[in-house]
Design a protein around this motif. Structure first.
Motif, PDB file in Angstrom:
ATOM      1  N   GLU A   6      23.209   1.561 -12.346  1.00 20.19           N
ATOM      2  CA  GLU A   6      23.248   0.203 -11.804  1.00 20.19           C
ATOM      3  C   GLU A   6      22.893   0.229 -10.325  1.00 20.19           C
ATOM      4  O   GLU A   6      23.411   1.036  -9.560  1.00 20.19           O
ATOM      5  N   LEU A   7      21.982  -0.651  -9.936  1.00 20.28           N
ATOM      6  CA  LEU A   7      21.638  -0.840  -8.532  1.00 20.28           C
ATOM      7  C   LEU A   7      22.213  -2.175  -8.084  1.00 20.28           C
ATOM      8  O   LEU A   7      21.870  -3.226  -8.628  1.00 20.28           O
ATOM      9  N   VAL A   8      23.120  -2.126  -7.118  1.00 23.05           N
ATOM     10  CA  VAL A   8      23.797  -3.328  -6.630  1.00 23.05           C
ATOM     11  C   VAL A   8      23.238  -3.706  -5.264  1.00 23.05           C
ATOM     12  O   VAL A   8      23.164  -2.869  -4.359  1.00 23.05           O
ATOM     13  N   GLN A  10      23.785  -6.264  -2.091  1.00 24.81           N
ATOM     14  CA  GLN A  10      24.690  -7.205  -1.442  1.00 24.81           C
ATOM     15  C   GLN A  10      23.901  -8.428  -0.973  1.00 24.81           C
ATOM     16  O   GLN A  10      22.797  -8.301  -0.451  1.00 24.81           O
ATOM     17  N   ALA A 120      19.674  -2.117   0.324  1.00 24.97           N
ATOM     18  CA  ALA A 120      20.247  -2.880  -0.793  1.00 24.97           C
ATOM     19  C   ALA A 120      20.989  -4.116  -0.272  1.00 24.97           C
ATOM     20  O   ALA A 120      22.113  -4.404  -0.655  1.00 24.97           O
ATOM     21  N   HIS A 295      13.041  -3.577  -6.181  1.00 25.01           N
ATOM     22  CA  HIS A 295      13.154  -5.013  -6.401  1.00 25.01           C
ATOM     23  C   HIS A 295      11.789  -5.645  -6.628  1.00 25.01           C
ATOM     24  O   HIS A 295      10.769  -5.167  -6.142  1.00 25.01           O
ATOM     25  N   VAL A 310      16.213  -7.139  -9.809  1.00 28.45           N
ATOM     26  CA  VAL A 310      16.707  -5.852  -9.319  1.00 28.45           C
ATOM     27  C   VAL A 310      16.464  -4.813 -10.412  1.00 28.45           C
ATOM     28  O   VAL A 310      16.934  -4.980 -11.538  1.00 28.45           O
ATOM     29  N   SER A 314      14.697  -7.502 -15.217  1.00 29.68           N
ATOM     30  CA  SER A 314      15.855  -8.147 -14.586  1.00 29.68           C
ATOM     31  C   SER A 314      15.877  -9.640 -14.802  1.00 29.68           C
ATOM     32  O   SER A 314      14.848 -10.276 -14.991  1.00 29.68           O
ATOM     33  N   MET A 334      26.899 -10.552  -4.615  1.00 24.84           N
ATOM     34  CA  MET A 334      25.977  -9.459  -4.946  1.00 24.84           C
ATOM     35  C   MET A 334      25.176  -9.819  -6.180  1.00 24.84           C
ATOM     36  O   MET A 334      25.557 -10.703  -6.949  1.00 24.84           O
ATOM     37  N   SER A 336      22.713  -7.505  -9.232  1.00 26.29           N
ATOM     38  CA  SER A 336      22.524  -6.110  -9.655  1.00 26.29           C
ATOM     39  C   SER A 336      21.522  -6.021 -10.790  1.00 26.29           C
ATOM     40  O   SER A 336      21.167  -7.022 -11.425  1.00 26.29           O
ATOM     41  N   THR A 338      19.232  -2.646 -13.306  1.00 28.18           N
ATOM     42  CA  THR A 338      19.239  -1.293 -13.841  1.00 28.18           C
ATOM     43  C   THR A 338      17.999  -0.523 -13.429  1.00 28.18           C
ATOM     44  O   THR A 338      16.886  -1.032 -13.497  1.00 28.18           O
TER      45      THR A 338
END
Length: 343
Positions: A6-8, A10, A120, A295, A310, A314, A334, A336, A338
């Motif tokens: 997972e890429l989160v 903010q 991020a 992204h 993301v 997505s 946030m 997020s 994958t």
């Protein structure tokens, strides 16, 4: 073997004076200050010249200098350290890839790099004495791409870190333009005056659909008007193409794919999915070698909408920047997605 991760990202809101904006970011980041980026130290091959950087900021972007003063205070570090780490002057980033298409009423792009050197952070900023903007940050004050309240959109495309000289990295230049320029012509005027450190392409469009590629080396910047516009990671003008990397085959292939795609007359959401699908020739997962899609973003200058993905396949996440400016949009903390990391 690859594993799903997972890429989160903010989502940050900042308002006030530039000093207040810098201070708030320093306060937020003080205990988790992007150590992965600092650890790479952005490899300066010369002793950092604090006074020269400060003088150039005073000339080209005094507001960003105010933000750096606030950032230094918020982080509780000296101003010279804040400028050295975050001004983007006389520093070097690893190679990256980016693909952009501008047509009709939208600007869509993929940003390809590594999650280990990625802020991020999606930043909505409304300074008192500059244009409000939304974009993805790098090195806190810099931007990888963004759109301001006037409908000006800009993104960077790495070309080469050879042929370098002292100057600003592209992320800082992108931020300067978002803060100060209302249209493409103003962006051209600034981008051809500010000192460039390395070779980058810049893709730019505005509310009126005026779109250009700026092929920028430290020694020369060349303006190419284009609509539709396709921009990847190599120079094409005779004056600058000798500054390309030796291997540009992938960059050429991505451009050729988009040229063929133009025939389909894609609407914004269709274009977004063509960029964000893991099966797309524009999507990459080589994160270990700094070439994975982090992204996908589509900016609409006419209505100030932003569509974001993301990682792969997505959402999308859709934001109205206009509603945020009016105070009627509540942002999430946030977003997020994958990515697939090789082991």
């Amino acid at each position: 073997m690859s594993k799903s991760e997972e890429l989160v990202i903010q989502v940050i809101e900042l308002k006030g004076s530039y000093y207040q904006i810098g201070f708030e970011q320093g306060r937020q980041l003080k205990d988790k200050i992007l150590e992965d980026i600092n650890g790479h130290d952005r490899v300066s091959n010369k002793k950092f010249q604090f006074l020269k950087a400060k003088k150039l900021l005073e000339k080209f972007s005094p507001n960003l200098l105010k933000e750096l003063r606030g950032l230094a205070k918020g982080l509780n570090i000296p101003l010279n350290v804040a400028i050295e780490r975050y001004s983007g002057y006389d520093v070097l980033f690893p190679e990256m890839g980016c693909t952009t298409l501008v047509q009709d009423s939208y600007y869509v792009r993929n940003y390809d790099f590594s999650p280990t050197i990625y802020d991020a952070r999606l930043v909505f900023v409304r300074p008192i004495d500059g244009y409000a903007s939304v974009g993805f940050s790098q090195q806190i004050i810099g931007r990888l791409d963004g759109m301001n309240e006037k409908g000006l959109v800009i993104g960077l495309h790495f070309v080469n870190h050879m042929h370098s000289q002292e100057g600003f990295i592209a992320t800082t230049i992108v931020r300067m333009i978002l803060d100060q320029c209302a249209n493409t012509e103003e962006a051209i005027e600034l981008i051809t005056r500010v000192p460039h450190g390395f070779c980058y392409n810049y893709s730019i469009t505005d509310f009126n659909g005026n779109s250009v590629i700026v092929e920028a080396s430290p020694q020369q910047q060349i303006i190419k008007y284009a609509h539709p516009l396709i921009c990847t990671n190599h120079f094409e003008t005779e004056e600058l193409k000798q500054k390309n990397r030796v291997e540009i085959h992938g960059s050429i292939q991505r451009k050729q794919y988009l040229q063929a795609l133009l025939k389909e007359k894609l609407d914004p959401l269709s274009a977004f999915h063509h960029f964000n699908s893991e099966k797309s020739p524009l999507f990459f997962d080589d994160y270990k070698n700094f070439f994975g899609t982090l992204h996908t973003v589509l900016y609409s200058p006419k209505d100030l909408n932003v569509i974001i993905g993301v990682g792969k396949n997505s959402g999308p996440f859709i934001f109205s920047f206009k509603e945020w400016l009016q105070g009627s949009l509540r942002l999430p903390k946030m977003i997020s997605g994958t990515i697939m990391q090789g082991e």
